[in-house]
Design an enzyme around this catalytic site. Structure first.
Site, PDB file in Angstrom:
ATOM      1  CB  SER A 147      14.402   0.257   5.586  1.00  0.00           C
ATOM      2  OG  SER A 147      14.904   1.535   5.262  1.00  0.00           O
ATOM      3  CE1 TYR A 160       9.865   2.581   7.982  1.00  0.00           C
ATOM      4  CE2 TYR A 160      12.164   3.132   7.573  1.00  0.00           C
ATOM      5  CZ  TYR A 160      10.981   2.563   7.153  1.00  0.00           C
ATOM      6  OH  TYR A 160      10.905   1.958   5.918  1.00  0.00           O
TER       7      TYR A 160
HETATM    8  N1  LIG Z   1       9.403   3.965   0.085  1.00  0.00           N
HETATM    9  C1  LIG Z   1      10.624   3.893   0.644  1.00  0.00           C
HETATM   10  O1  LIG Z   1      11.482   4.766   0.503  1.00  0.00           O
HETATM   11  C2  LIG Z   1      10.997   2.667   1.449  1.00  0.00           C
HETATM   12  C3  LIG Z   1      12.353   2.489   1.788  1.00  0.00           C
HETATM   13  C4  LIG Z   1      12.725   1.374   2.519  1.00  0.00           C
HETATM   14  C5  LIG Z   1      11.767   0.460   2.909  1.00  0.00           C
HETATM   15  N2  LIG Z   1      10.475   0.649   2.598  1.00  0.00           N
HETATM   16  C6  LIG Z   1       9.510  -0.350   3.075  1.00  0.00           C
HETATM   17  O2  LIG Z   1       8.795  -0.904   1.974  1.00  0.00           O
HETATM   18  C7  LIG Z   1       7.488  -1.299   2.399  1.00  0.00           C
HETATM   19  C8  LIG Z   1       6.443  -0.713   1.452  1.00  0.00           C
HETATM   20  O3  LIG Z   1       6.491   0.686   1.532  1.00  0.00           O
HETATM   21  P1  LIG Z   1       5.967   1.678   0.389  1.00  0.00           P
HETATM   22  O4  LIG Z   1       7.034   2.673   0.149  1.00  0.00           O
HETATM   23  O5  LIG Z   1       5.399   0.911  -0.759  1.00  0.00           O
HETATM   24  O6  LIG Z   1       4.813   2.466   1.205  1.00  0.00           O
HETATM   25  P2  LIG Z   1       3.259   2.657   0.952  1.00  0.00           P
HETATM   26  O7  LIG Z   1       2.772   3.506   2.071  1.00  0.00           O
HETATM   27  O8  LIG Z   1       2.976   3.082  -0.445  1.00  0.00           O
HETATM   28  O9  LIG Z   1       2.704   1.172   1.124  1.00  0.00           O
HETATM   29  C9  LIG Z   1       2.551   0.580   2.381  1.00  0.00           C
HETATM   30  C10 LIG Z   1       1.288  -0.249   2.332  1.00  0.00           C
HETATM   31  O10 LIG Z   1       1.120  -0.859   3.612  1.00  0.00           O
HETATM   32  C11 LIG Z   1      -0.252  -0.752   3.951  1.00  0.00           C
HETATM   33  N3  LIG Z   1      -0.447  -0.854   5.391  1.00  0.00           N
HETATM   34  C12 LIG Z   1      -0.134   0.076   6.363  1.00  0.00           C
HETATM   35  N4  LIG Z   1      -0.545  -0.366   7.553  1.00  0.00           N
HETATM   36  C13 LIG Z   1      -1.123  -1.580   7.352  1.00  0.00           C
HETATM   37  C14 LIG Z   1      -1.736  -2.527   8.202  1.00  0.00           C
HETATM   38  N5  LIG Z   1      -1.876  -2.312   9.526  1.00  0.00           N
HETATM   39  N6  LIG Z   1      -2.203  -3.676   7.658  1.00  0.00           N
HETATM   40  C15 LIG Z   1      -2.090  -3.907   6.321  1.00  0.00           C
HETATM   41  N7  LIG Z   1      -1.530  -3.045   5.459  1.00  0.00           N
HETATM   42  C16 LIG Z   1      -1.060  -1.894   5.981  1.00  0.00           C
HETATM   43  C17 LIG Z   1      -0.678   0.616   3.416  1.00  0.00           C
HETATM   44  O11 LIG Z   1      -2.090   0.716   3.325  1.00  0.00           O
HETATM   45  C18 LIG Z   1       0.026   0.620   2.066  1.00  0.00           C
HETATM   46  O12 LIG Z   1      -0.753   0.044   1.042  1.00  0.00           O
HETATM   47  C19 LIG Z   1       7.348  -0.817   3.854  1.00  0.00           C
HETATM   48  O13 LIG Z   1       7.596  -1.895   4.739  1.00  0.00           O
HETATM   49  C20 LIG Z   1       8.440   0.232   3.975  1.00  0.00           C
HETATM   50  O14 LIG Z   1       8.876   0.408   5.305  1.00  0.00           O
HETATM   51  C21 LIG Z   1      10.062   1.724   1.864  1.00  0.00           C
END
Ligand SMILES: NC(=O)c1ccc[n+]([C@@H]2O[C@H](COP(=O)([O-])OP(=O)(O)OC[C@H]3O[C@@H](n4cnc5c(N)ncnc54)[C@H](O)[C@@H]3O)[C@@H](O)[C@H]2O)c1
Length: 201
Positions: A147, A160
């Site tokens: 991130s 985080y």
């Molecule tokens: N959305 C943002 O703004 C953003 C920004 C920077 C980084 N990220 C990173 O991108 C990645 C995806 O995030 P997103 O925005 O799609 O979020 P999201 O919550 O839509 O997706 C995350 C997924 O991870 C799954 N998950 C959570 N715990 C789990 C576990 N113990 N085992 C297996 N699966 C699990 C959830 O069920 C979900 O499907 C993450 O690592 C997040 O930190 C997101």
């Protein structure tokens, strides 16, 4: 000829959000994709929706904090498609609490998902990735979802940020270790800013 023809990918946390969209794009580019997530129903739906008639995407239950779940999901991908070329460590969670508001249990959960998950998958998938890396001109690949909060300070959720900073340096160090050992596994991280998903960060 598509860019990912003949490639097999495993994406954690791909039932929804960034992971699901990554899976869709990879299938479009010719890959076979194993989707792992704790959201079983949503994961199956996503796999059905993007996999098409030849089941190019398949769901396997995966909790990234557990060693057995990882072994089972990696084995399922290898058994189905003959190997593993690409691993995307995408599963993650956001806490959204200040340092004084967060409990120790919440920290342990955040740490388990965002850090232990990445360590376990890298460790357990390395043999399969190494094998395919030896015969592919560009080696095999690990992509970690870090991130922008793992690069610069963020006031929103310092815990985080601590986990994503860990993912950032683990990525660089894993790449160096694998290169030194001649494993032919590339390791890179992606650092998105705020993207509107169900995560709410
Ligand atoms: N959305 C943002 O703004 C953003 C920004 C920077 C980084 N990220 C990173 O991108 C990645 C995806 O995030 P997103 O925005 O799609 O979020 P999201 O919550 O839509 O997706 C995350 C997924 O991870 C799954 N998950 C959570 N715990 C789990 C576990 N113990 N085992 C297996 N699966 C699990 C959830 O069920 C979900 O499907 C993450 O690592 C997040 O930190 C997101």
């Amino acid at each position: 000829m598509n860019r990912l023809d003949g490639k097999v990918a495993l994406i954690s946390g791909a039932a929804r959000g960034i992971g699901a969209e990554t899976a869709r794009l990879m299938v479009e580019a010719g890959a076979r994709v194993m989707i792992g997530d704790i959201l079983d129903e949503r994961g199956r739906e996503t796999a059905r929706a993007i996999g098409g008639r030849d089941a190019a995407a398949v769901f396997n239950h995966l909790d990234v904090t557990g060693e057995e779940d990882w072994s089972g999901t990696i084995s399922a991908a290898v058994a189905r498609w003959g190997g593993l070329d690409i691993l995307v460590n995408n599963a993650g969670m956001f806490l959204g609490k200040g340092i004084e508001e967060a409990s120790l249990d919440e920290w342990h959960r955040l740490h388990a998902v965002n850090l232990t998950g990445v360590f376990l998958d890298t460790k357990l998938a390395a043999p399969a990735l190494r094998e395919r890396g030896q015969t592919s001109p560009h080696g095999s690949a690990i992509v970690n979802l870090a991130s922008v909060a793992g690069l610069v300070g963020s006031q929103l959720d310092p815990l985080y940020s601590m986990t994503k900073g860990g993912v950032t340096l683990f990525t660089k160090s894993a790449a160096l270790e694998f290169a030194r050992k001649g494993h032919r596994i590339r390791v890179n991280s992606i650092h998105p800013g705020v993207i509107q998903t169900d995560m709410g960060c």
